[in-house]
Design an enzyme around this catalytic site. Sequence first.
Site, PDB file in Angstrom:
ATOM      1  N   GLU A   7       0.817  -1.219   0.000  1.00  0.00           N
ATOM      2  CA  GLU A   7       0.000   0.000   0.000  1.00  0.00           C
ATOM      3  C   GLU A   7       0.849   1.266   0.000  1.00  0.00           C
ATOM      4  O   GLU A   7       0.582   2.205  -0.735  1.00  0.00           O
ATOM      5  CB  GLU A   7      -0.930   0.015   1.215  1.00  0.00           C
ATOM      6  CG  GLU A   7      -2.116  -0.913   1.102  1.00  0.00           C
ATOM      7  CD  GLU A   7      -3.065  -0.755   2.276  1.00  0.00           C
ATOM      8  OE1 GLU A   7      -3.332   0.405   2.671  1.00  0.00           O
ATOM      9  OE2 GLU A   7      -3.527  -1.779   2.797  1.00  0.00           O
ATOM     10  N   ASP A  83      -2.052  -4.139   3.599  1.00  0.00           N
ATOM     11  CA  ASP A  83      -2.122  -4.186   5.061  1.00  0.00           C
ATOM     12  C   ASP A  83      -3.032  -5.309   5.565  1.00  0.00           C
ATOM     13  O   ASP A  83      -4.022  -5.665   4.911  1.00  0.00           O
ATOM     14  CB  ASP A  83      -2.618  -2.848   5.611  1.00  0.00           C
ATOM     15  CG  ASP A  83      -1.562  -1.761   5.503  1.00  0.00           C
ATOM     16  OD1 ASP A  83      -0.404  -2.095   5.199  1.00  0.00           O
ATOM     17  OD2 ASP A  83      -1.893  -0.579   5.728  1.00  0.00           O
ATOM     18  N   TYR A 296       1.999  -3.732  13.527  1.00  0.00           N
ATOM     19  CA  TYR A 296       0.868  -3.011  12.941  1.00  0.00           C
ATOM     20  C   TYR A 296       0.067  -2.290  14.020  1.00  0.00           C
ATOM     21  O   TYR A 296      -0.247  -2.865  15.070  1.00  0.00           O
ATOM     22  CB  TYR A 296      -0.029  -3.991  12.190  1.00  0.00           C
ATOM     23  CG  TYR A 296      -0.992  -3.331  11.236  1.00  0.00           C
ATOM     24  CD1 TYR A 296      -0.540  -2.438  10.265  1.00  0.00           C
ATOM     25  CD2 TYR A 296      -2.359  -3.591  11.314  1.00  0.00           C
ATOM     26  CE1 TYR A 296      -1.418  -1.832   9.386  1.00  0.00           C
ATOM     27  CE2 TYR A 296      -3.250  -2.994  10.431  1.00  0.00           C
ATOM     28  CZ  TYR A 296      -2.769  -2.106   9.476  1.00  0.00           C
ATOM     29  OH  TYR A 296      -3.642  -1.511   8.606  1.00  0.00           O
TER      30      TYR A 296
END
Length: 699
Positions: A7, A83, A296
Amino acid sequence: MKLVIVESPAKCNTIQRYLGNEYLVKASLGHIRDLSTKGKGGLGVDIDNNFTPTYSISKDKANIVRELQSLAKKADEVILATDPDREGEAIAWHLANVLGLDIYKNKRLEFHEITRDSITNALSNPRVIDLNLVSSQETRRIMDRIIGFKLSNLLYKKIKSRSAGRVQSATLKIIADKDREIAQFVPEEYWNVLTSILINNKEFKLSYKGPKGKEIKIKNEKEAKAIFNEIPSKLRVISVKKSVKTLESHSPFKTSTLQQEAFNKLKFKTGKTQFVAQSLYEGIEIAGEHVGLITYMRTDSMRLSPTFIMRANSYIQDTFGKEYLGRIRKENIGVHDQDAHEAIRPTSNHRTPESVKPYLTTDQYNLYKLIYNRAVSSLMAPKKQEVIIITLEGNGHQFTLEGSKTLFKGFEILYKDEEEKEYDGNFPLVHENDEFDISNKEIEQKFTQPPTHYSEAKLVKTMEELGIGRPSTYASTIDLIKKRKYVEDKGGILAITEQGGKTSHVLEKYFPDFVDSKYTANMETRLDEIEEGHLTNLKMLKTFYKKFMEDFDKACKLMYVDDVVFADGLCPKCGSPLIYRESKNGSFIGCSNYPSCRYIKKEDKVPPVETGKTCPKCGKPLVERQDKKGHKFVACSGFPNCDYIEQEPQVYTEESYVKKCPKCGGYLVKKKGKYGSFLGCTNYPTCKYMEKIYTKKRK
């Protein structure tokens, strides 16, 4: 050549270095396409054909898509590595469709930290696109499009509000309800008894515990004075209790708790926290190597991987000692938590905050230190405190003196909430039956305080508890309602604006279910059920659309056009917005919920303030008054019998002199009067000479 699509471009160089020359890593820069704005109602959704969506490539992504299509044709294999969340899965699905990939076979990589081990492990264990996850995201997007287009257009047409949304409107109601609660709050009186004693010539403040230790609420001055008069000049120690208190370490961060702690400790707003955390996740150039520093940052989970736990335990033992090793606690998963990922933690124990500080900005360092210390300390031994409670009594009334001292720091050697006041060698050593003189006693009047407004941290916590939104939406939701000027940020405190109150009031009136937190939370739960494969998106969309359109059609007919002017504040009786209304006696401020609520706001009259001077006309005191426009002036307190108004002395410069005054030798200057301009003497009121100003007539 194998093409890997991520991304964010910030990840490309790092992942490229880990994968080597066989791979080419490119970024999609987020979503490449969205629902079209063509078709019936511009929704991009065919309602009559089972809510079939139509997608179009975003204009700003056209060049990126063309480049990816060209590279995909040349590549031996295309690997999708977006993601690891609902949005990331949808992006991977859109990429597969646009690039002509087989969604049932194409490799999809999932990793939660940008490190060599994590990327290599993901490459060795690819999966396919999770279509349930995609369906859940698509359902959310379709609902948001229907709500956004239909309801936002209606609100703008009726009350000039620019948007409404599934999550933002429920969040706005939470803030509006709090403001209403504050507006309706009625303070209650209570009294405190304050007492101090002298021990070894040092004064200690005591806490009053009531008659025989039974806590009571002292409601008025009479009750307070009765207790005050019964307190003797000496107090006797009736018990000294010592105990050891154990405090467990905090859990590692998830998205909501990180946002709350960053706000409380670093004064970061939620959007800033997510932005800085994103940069730490995507990676920082450290000693010539671009590395991701944290896992994350959008997660509901507080779990830690076995690998991290093992390495962290070794670090704790080597750095602090074996006695600082804690136990691994099983974290409770909340009702609305998905627990799909790990908690937010550092990717490596050896990258301590101090070791990477030279490579980070101040904000990055502070947030990384918070995350690092919280994650490692969560695995450390508990803190142990010695707590002493001394109870004293006099004439049946009991008081306590409390203190605490750290016996073992435990996890607080690394992560401390706040500075605590601990007793030292000066804390009194006393025994039962010791007596001490009272050095001071007094009573004080207090009033209960209204609830506090929401801060961003408190709002995030409430949203999480109520199940409104998800970790990825907390920050963006708060930013949106601020951008729409529904709330304003006053030094970290969120207060609803006039337009926000108006919007929330209208939505609550015509769409009560839609803004109800339970309804919104239930929708999130049903989206999770789609993600888990327990519910079809079509069933959810049909149920949602039927109810929404019933309310929408009714609102179109009944919602008033914006012909009212809203006043500041909320009705103290029912909490509805106040508006300006008209009567035969003129305008007034009343409740918008009329006739159900008949509240009328009385105008606050500003009492005149004495100036200390007397009226030169009648001798009565001069007072400062305020006219209807709020302008202050000095006039006689004897009005209306005396109409004297003090004129402010005017200061004139030589440039303003027109000519000499023929009466007193002063100067004539241009002045403005009731009937226009004239020349008057600067010595007024001693000299009242004046002349007309003649102007030449135009020919």
